[in-house]
Design a protein around this motif. Structure first.
Motif, PDB file in Angstrom:
ATOM      1  N   ASN A  69       0.816  -1.221   0.000  1.00 24.31           N
ATOM      2  CA  ASN A  69       0.000   0.000   0.000  1.00 24.31           C
ATOM      3  C   ASN A  69       0.844   1.263   0.000  1.00 24.31           C
ATOM      4  OD1 ASN A  69      -2.603  -1.166  -0.048  1.00 24.31           O
ATOM      5  ND2 ASN A  69      -2.420  -1.667   2.133  1.00 24.31           N
ATOM      6  N   GLY A  70       2.144   1.118  -0.215  1.00 25.22           N
ATOM      7  CA  GLY A  70       3.027   2.274  -0.278  1.00 25.22           C
ATOM      8  C   GLY A  70       4.043   2.259   0.841  1.00 25.22           C
ATOM      9  N   TRP A  89       8.937   3.144  -2.433  1.00 21.73           N
ATOM     10  CA  TRP A  89       7.826   2.421  -3.058  1.00 21.73           C
ATOM     11  C   TRP A  89       8.287   1.030  -3.456  1.00 21.73           C
ATOM     12  CZ3 TRP A  89       2.725   3.649  -3.598  1.00 21.73           C
ATOM     13  CH2 TRP A  89       2.362   4.938  -3.166  1.00 21.73           C
ATOM     14  N   GLN A 125       2.385  -3.536  -6.120  1.00 21.39           N
ATOM     15  CA  GLN A 125       1.307  -2.580  -6.365  1.00 21.39           C
ATOM     16  C   GLN A 125       0.131  -3.242  -7.072  1.00 21.39           C
ATOM     17  OE1 GLN A 125       2.644   1.287  -7.940  1.00 21.39           O
ATOM     18  NE2 GLN A 125       4.731   0.772  -7.313  1.00 21.39           N
ATOM     19  N   ARG A 168       5.572   7.593  -6.316  1.00 24.48           N
ATOM     20  CA  ARG A 168       4.114   7.546  -6.298  1.00 24.48           C
ATOM     21  C   ARG A 168       3.647   6.167  -6.743  1.00 24.48           C
ATOM     22  NH1 ARG A 168       1.673   8.510 -11.496  1.00 24.48           N
ATOM     23  NH2 ARG A 168       3.262   8.798 -13.129  1.00 24.48           N
ATOM     24  N   GLN A 169       2.374   5.922  -6.507  1.00 24.37           N
ATOM     25  CA  GLN A 169       1.770   4.666  -6.958  1.00 24.37           C
ATOM     26  C   GLN A 169       1.611   4.709  -8.473  1.00 24.37           C
ATOM     27  OE1 GLN A 169      -1.815   3.513  -4.876  1.00 24.37           O
ATOM     28  NE2 GLN A 169      -2.575   2.382  -6.648  1.00 24.37           N
TER      29      GLN A 169
END
Length: 386
Positions: free
Chosen positions: A160-161, A184, A190, A282-283
């Motif tokens: 989830n990060g 990340w 992911q 970032r995702q």
């Protein structure tokens, strides 16, 4: 199949916490295939078959449990990984393992353990999943845990990060085998996270309809679902309503999977290796902005109509009480624990409480109810709400 340059590569794995002798290795498997197989063969994975997904201790055979949910997540994750050129085995392993840290009775059980463990560092199901696989599940004669790869543990920790403030269980593993918690994770991790969202967003609707907690009129309040259902009706106007609803679920899953594939592919266009994935800040794998908005509305709807349904809350409170009472019983009289757990019980805190929580967290719903009945002479009535 062709692998993307940013895929996790088992041949370049950062290794395992404990070195292993590969002489006489059991079959021609990659490192990530071995991770997946260790999870599938673990006792912790088998116990998921009797742990709550949405409905507590369901009497019906057709409702999902943590095990069936995890298998469905893995199916969705593999499809997305294959289309993106990722390592399917790592993705599947992460999907299969993502709920292993859940205690009996799902979030109700977790809430009880959080409260009981407030003096001993708290409880977090994701961190406990890593603790289970890295420390508690120990089938090997020469080392503790399943000794999974760095990429596997990293993905579980950070799906989830990045993790800014790990709880004690995750911090303990991280100290021994640093997982770079501030960065990340791989795209495989992911993808596993978004596959989980797709699975429970849709399959919880299916189970809610089956149990009578939701009906078609409820679903039609969401324009997103209403549009999809009208398409189903136009394609299959003469089939039974329950078949139309099941087709709606399938259509929804397909729509979400395709959206994730297209949006993620655009996000990673031009990236040349996994370091760029981790360094993106970032995702990258997820829904497009429009679908993300719809998915958030769907989640709110599900909380309002299903997860916080009055009957669900009443049952969850009874389940929470079972876990809370078990923790108190084992604290006051540890001899009520099975001999192997009692013999290994630490005498000092917080280790003693953490040991008790480890035991309770591994229980299935059924075993927890049986233990409560054995210790107290009874268990709450109405613990199955379907």
């Amino acid at each position: 199949m062709h692998k993307a340059p940013y895929a996790a590569d088992p041949a370049s794995s950062r290794g395992r916490e404990f070195a292993e002798d590969r002489d006489g290795a059991r079959g021609p498997r990659s490192e990530f295939q071995r991770d997946r197989d260790r999870i599938i063969h673990s006792i912790a994975f088998r116990r998921l078959r009797s742990k709550t997904q949405v409905f507590v201790a369901p009497d019906g055979d057709h409702y999902r449990t943590r095990l069936t949910h995890s298998i469905e997540v893995a199916q969705i994750g593999r499809v997305i990984a294959r289309e993106l050129g990722l390592d399917e085995d790592l993705t599947e392993a992460l999907c299969l393992a993502h709920d292993i840290g859940h205690p009996p009775f799902g979030h109700a059980g977790e809430k009880a353990l959080e409260e009981a463990m407030s003096h001993a560092g708290g409880y977090d199901h994701n961190a406990h999943g890593i603790r289970t696989l890295a420390r508690l599940e120990s089938p090997y004669p020469e080392r503790v845990g399943l000794n999974l790869t760095w990429e596997m543990l990293e993905g579980m920790a950070k799906h989830n990060g990045p993790v800014a403030t790990p709880n004690w269980a995750l911090a303990e593993v991280d100290r021994a085998f640093p997982l770079e918690l501030g960065e990340w994770p791989s795209l495989e991790a992911q993808v596993a996270a978004v596959a989980d969202d797709i699975a429970y967003d849709n399959h919880d609707i299916d189970d809610g309809l089956r149990a009578g907690f939701l009906d078609l009129d409820d679903l039609m309040e969401l324009d997103f679902l209403a549009d999809q259902f009208r398409k189903v009706e136009r394609r299959f106007p003469h089939v039974a309503r329950d078949i139309q609803l099941r087709e709606l679920i399938r259509s929804q899953i397909g729509l979400m999977v395709n959206d994730v594939i297209h949006h993620t592919r655009a996000n990673v266009s031009g990236m040349g290796d996994i370091a760029q994935i981790r360094g993106a800040g970032r995702q990258l794998a997820g829904f497009s902005p429009d679908l993300a908005d719809e998915e958030r509305r769907l989640k709110k709807f599900m909380y309002d109509r299903l997860y916080y349904h009055a009957e669900q809350i009443a049952t969850a409170e009874k389940a929470r009480d079972v876990v809370a009472r078990l923790f108190v019983a084992y604290q006051q009289d540890p001899s009520t624990m099975p001999d192997d757990w009692f013999e290994r019980l630490p005498t000092r805190e917080p280790e003693k409480s953490r040991h008790i929580a480890d035991f309770i967290a591994g229980m299935t719903d059924r075993f927890a109810i049986d233990q409560c009945r054995k210790i107290y002479g009874r268990a709450p009535e109405g613990l199955s709400n379907v």
